[in-house]
Enzyme design. Structure first.
Site, mmCIF file in Angstrom:
data_model
loop_
_atom_site.group_PDB
_atom_site.id
_atom_site.type_symbol
_atom_site.label_atom_id
_atom_site.label_comp_id
_atom_site.label_asym_id
_atom_site.label_seq_id
_atom_site.Cartn_x
_atom_site.Cartn_y
_atom_site.Cartn_z
ATOM 1 N N THR A 195 0.875 -1.116 -0.033
ATOM 2 C CA THR A 195 0.118 -0.094 -0.141
ATOM 3 C C THR A 195 0.997 0.995 -0.042
ATOM 4 O OG1 THR A 195 0.033 0.285 2.483
ATOM 5 C CG2 THR A 195 -1.685 -1.291 1.713
ATOM 6 N N ASP A 196 0.235 2.344 -0.390
ATOM 7 C CA ASP A 196 0.991 3.641 -0.134
ATOM 8 C C ASP A 196 0.770 4.107 1.436
ATOM 9 O OD1 ASP A 196 2.216 6.108 -0.247
ATOM 10 O OD2 ASP A 196 0.894 6.731 -2.431
ATOM 11 N N TRP A 197 1.662 4.960 1.827
ATOM 12 C CA TRP A 197 1.677 5.004 3.347
ATOM 13 C C TRP A 197 0.291 5.475 3.998
ATOM 14 C CZ3 TRP A 197 5.270 2.530 1.486
ATOM 15 C CH2 TRP A 197 6.494 2.246 2.068
ATOM 16 N N ALA A 198 -0.499 4.749 4.718
ATOM 17 C CA ALA A 198 -1.588 5.108 5.290
ATOM 18 C C ALA A 198 -2.898 5.055 4.333
ATOM 19 C CB ALA A 198 -1.575 6.359 6.028
#
Length: 779
Positions: free
Chosen positions: A287-290
């Site tokens: 995933t992208d961060w958060a």
């Protein structure tokens, strides 16, 4: 005494036996690299399995700096490599180390200064930004950059660099366009493939991002891209598909946005059905961060790693397993993909990194790439290269002295230095007016000292207003200098899109500066050159006619000032070509009516009404004249294209086109051959032409020729037909058009396809919840 000795002997024997037993017990645990991955996974507890698929930020060993809940996160960790974006979870008892991941696409983003180390520095090379790299139209040059880039990844102890990004430049206001390559998926895919091949040749990994339709930054954590299946497959997924097939990136990163109503990070159809099953991707998905909101769904969709990691994510996945909403075997599958990459990593191989990459050599590569990707847009009466009579230069504009090397956010790089254009020209033995230079330098130093910190660090600081130069001062410069250079600088970055009024359009002070300088120098019989130091397209209609020459320098990396000087002086002949159209006016952009012009205007959903008609596909099909078309770029020499031949006039699997390019001018140079195809449109509408192949010549001396071969495959003829869930090449006549831009076709040939060909049969995926009406005909 004998009893004491026997007792002592027995005690020692017992202790040795216990130690040996403990060692044997530890050795009995499967170890990564010695046992099969399945055996290693079988030895994990459920808690360990869940922690393997969630980054360990929750442990306190890393520190992710949140920018804004609606903007996202720029990763930051102090663990292993300070300033890297994050790490994966380690299980030492099973021989599993952490992977170290770092941003970004234009160079390694890490902390240049480290706590407790007052001797060493850890700067990285700032390479040119993505749209400059694409403007080289030269995969060999791009791969060379990747090789240097990847060496810094390796020597700084990083396993995976979180790059490149291949999102399509749908609209010029996207704040992150500087990271991306093109409006065209072929150019984007070939450029990404080359950079990945270069980086991964060092034995480190890449992360192809951001899957998918992540084409704006405002409110990106909740925006919803509504895209037809055809546009998605032909435009927005195509570069990803090509790059996965041709470059085999270690990882793919999903995006923040929703796609047709569901977060991309939670779409099984996107990640498993398309990426895994259709494209046969073998690495792991991160995933992208958060990103996203529903963490078990991210694992179910196909992720092996959720970053940067929180305890609530662990707990929600544990609960999903305990509630029988997720089978533990699914975690095993995701971890297997992750561990396959861990086995390849420098950390697992115990590579002894130096923290001392060859920054001098890499800076030279950065400079070379910058010269290859700058685009000469205008050159009236051979204004450039500088005539022999040019010695003293009047350099106007803030960024003449304060070059913008790259964009902001995770795509920024901590560089040891940045060479300004002024420095580059002085190094080339030109004289700059000292009084003018001091005015700018003092103004910039003073303004920066007073400038407050930005609310959104990812988007960087606001543009510094242009220094006001009086009309009398400009007239004085026109009398004393031999030529004027005006540099216009614009920047943008992660977490926010560009402002139409003062970032896409020039500010009034900038327009006035161009007007006054050009008039003053023209009155003295002297010329004005404009250098564009940009991360994206700008409006040029109001002022381009006032310039004698225009050089698009993009954001050219830390050696940019030297590279600009190389081109202005003729040390290097420009050979860059536009990989993105410059429209005559913003209202001509096909997505202008649906793309928000400010943060406040951002709707929950962005409807891609233009469908496949992005960039030149729109301008050429609907006969909208741009300021500078796709593929355009001038040279200091001239070329002829001769003897276009096709290997056959009837298509049977593939056709090879050959054409001879000759340098008919007086200086050495390179040219780009662009091959477009116009296809029959019987069952579905199609653009008037589409780029299907291209190649750049060698450096040709005056009078020298080179014959280039360009291959046309069946997939190059096919369009995606949603009702048949298939890529189909229709029967009929196909026109092969070879030229130097989408609007400057020099030679063409016809071939025929006797019967339709289904080049690929798939299934309908990621479809919008409702039909999308194409609104272009009403523009």
């Amino acid at each position: 005494m004998k009893l004491t000795f026997n007792t002592f002997f027995l005690v020692c024997f017992s202790l040795c036996a216990l130690q040996l037993s403990a060692q044997n017990g530890n050795n009995n645990l499967p170890q990564l690299g010695k046992n099969s991955i399945k055996e290693v996974i079988a030895a994990m507890t459920l808690d360990e399995k869940v922690r393997m698929v969630v980054g360990p930020n929750y442990s306190g060993s890393t520190n992710a700096a949140s920018i804004n809940s609606s903007v996202g996160i720029i990763g930051f960790t102090e663990h292993q490599v300070p300033g890297a974006a994050g790490i994966s979870y380690a299980i030492p008892r099973l021989g599993i180390p952490s992977l170290v991941m770092a941003d970004g696409p234009a160079g390694v983003r890490i902390s240049p200064i480290r706590k407790g180390d007052s001797i060493n520095t850890y700067y990285a090379t700032g390479f040119p930004v993505g749209n400059l790299m694409a403007s080289t139209w030269d995969p060999i040059m791009v791969k060379k950059v990747g090789e240097s880039f990847g060496n810094e990844v390796l020597e700084y102890g990083i396993d995976i660099i979180l790059a490149p990004g291949v999102n399509i430049q749908r609209n010029p206001l996207n704040g992150r366009n500087f990271e991306y390559y093109s409006e065209d998926p072929l150019v984007a895919g070939k450029t990404a493939t080359a950079i990945i091949q270069g980086i991964q040749s060092n034995g480190v990994g890449t992360s192809l991002k951001h899957l998918a339709a992540n084409n704006s930054e405002n409110k990106r954590m909740k925006s919803n891209s509504i895209v037809s299946e055809r546009a998605l497959r032909e435009i927005y997924l195509k570069a990803f598909q090509m790059t996965v097939r041709d470059a085999n990136p270690w990882t793919v990163m999903t995006s923040y946005n929703k796609l047709n109503g569901t977060y991309t990070a939670e779409r099984l159809d996107l990640i498993t059905n398309i990426l895994r099953n259709e494209w046969k991707f073998e690495g792991f998905v991160v995933t992208d961060w958060a990103a996203g909101k529903h963490y078990p769904e991210q694992i179910l969709a196909g992720h092996s790693l959720i970053m940067p990691g929180r305890l609530d994510q662990i707990n929600s996945i544990l609960k999903a397993v305990s509630d029988n909403k997720m089978d533990e075997s699914l975690l095993d599958e995701r971890i297997e993909k992750l561990l396959n990459i861990v086995l390849l990593s420098p950390t697992f191989r115990k590579y002894k990194y130096s923290d001392k990459p060859d920054l001098v050599a890499h800076a030279a590569v950065s400079r070379q790439a910058a010269t290859e990707g700058m685009v000469l847009l205008k050159n009236n009466n051979q204004t450039l290269p500088f005539a022999k009579t040019v010695h003293k230069i009047a350099a106007f504009g803030n960024t003449s002295y304060d070059l913008i090397a790259g964009g902001t956010g995770s795509g920024d790089v901590n560089k040891a230095y940045i060479i300004s254009m002024a420095q580059g020209l002085k190094k080339a033995d030109y004289t700059l007016d000292e009084n003018l230079e001091n005015m700018y330098v003092n103004y910039l130093v003073d303004y920066k000292a007073k400038q407050p910190k930005p609310k959104n660090p990812g988007a960087g600081k606001p543009q510094i207003p242009e220094l006001e130069i009086s009309k009398a001062q400009i007239i004085e410069q026109a009398k004393n200098a031999d030529i004027a250079i005006i540099t216009i600088g614009k920047n943008a970055g992660e977490g926010g899109d560009r402002n139409l009024e003062n970032n896409y359009n020039l500010m009034p002070a900038e327009k006035e500066l161009i007007k006054q300088v050009s008039e003053a120098f023209k009155s003295q019989g002297k010329k004005t050159v404009i250098v564009l130091n940009l991360g994206g397209v700008i409006d040029m209609a109001d002022w381009k006619d006032q310039a004698d020459a225009i050089l698009l320098a993009w954001q050219p990396g830390q050696e940019g000032g030297y590279a600009i000087a190389d081109l202005l002086t003729g040390k290097v002949n420009p050979s860059g070509k536009l990989a993105i159209t410059f429209p005559e006016t913003y209202s001509d952009v096909p997505s202008s009516s649906s793309f928000p012009k400010s943060w406040a205007d951002q709707p929950d959903s962005l409807v891609y009404n233009e469908g496949i008609y992005v960039g030149y596909r729109y301008y050429d099909t609907y006969k909208i004249k741009p300021a500078y078309e796709f593929g355009f770029g001038l040279s200091y020499t001239q070329f002829s294209f001769d003897d276009l031949k096709l290997s056959s006039t009837k298509f049977n699997g593939k056709i090879v086109a050959t054409i001879t390019v000759k340098n008919t001018g007086t200086v050495a140079g390179k040219e780009v051959v662009q091959l477009y195809i116009s296809a029959p449109a019987k069952s579905i509408d199609k653009p008037t032409k589409e780029l299907k192949a291209y190649a750049k010549t060698n450096l040709l001396q005056p009078g020298e020729s080179q014959t280039l071969k360009l291959t046309i495959n069946a997939e190059d003829l096919a369009s995606y037909i949603p009702v048949k869930a298939a890529w189909i090449a229709e029967a009929g006549e196909y026109s092969v058009q070879v030229g130097v831009s989408s609007r400057n076709i020099i030679q063409s040939k016809i071939f025929t396809l006797a019967k339709p060909i289904i080049t690929e049969k798939v299934t309908n995926q990621v479809r919008p919840l409702y039909g999308i009406e194409n609104e272009l005909k009403g523009k």
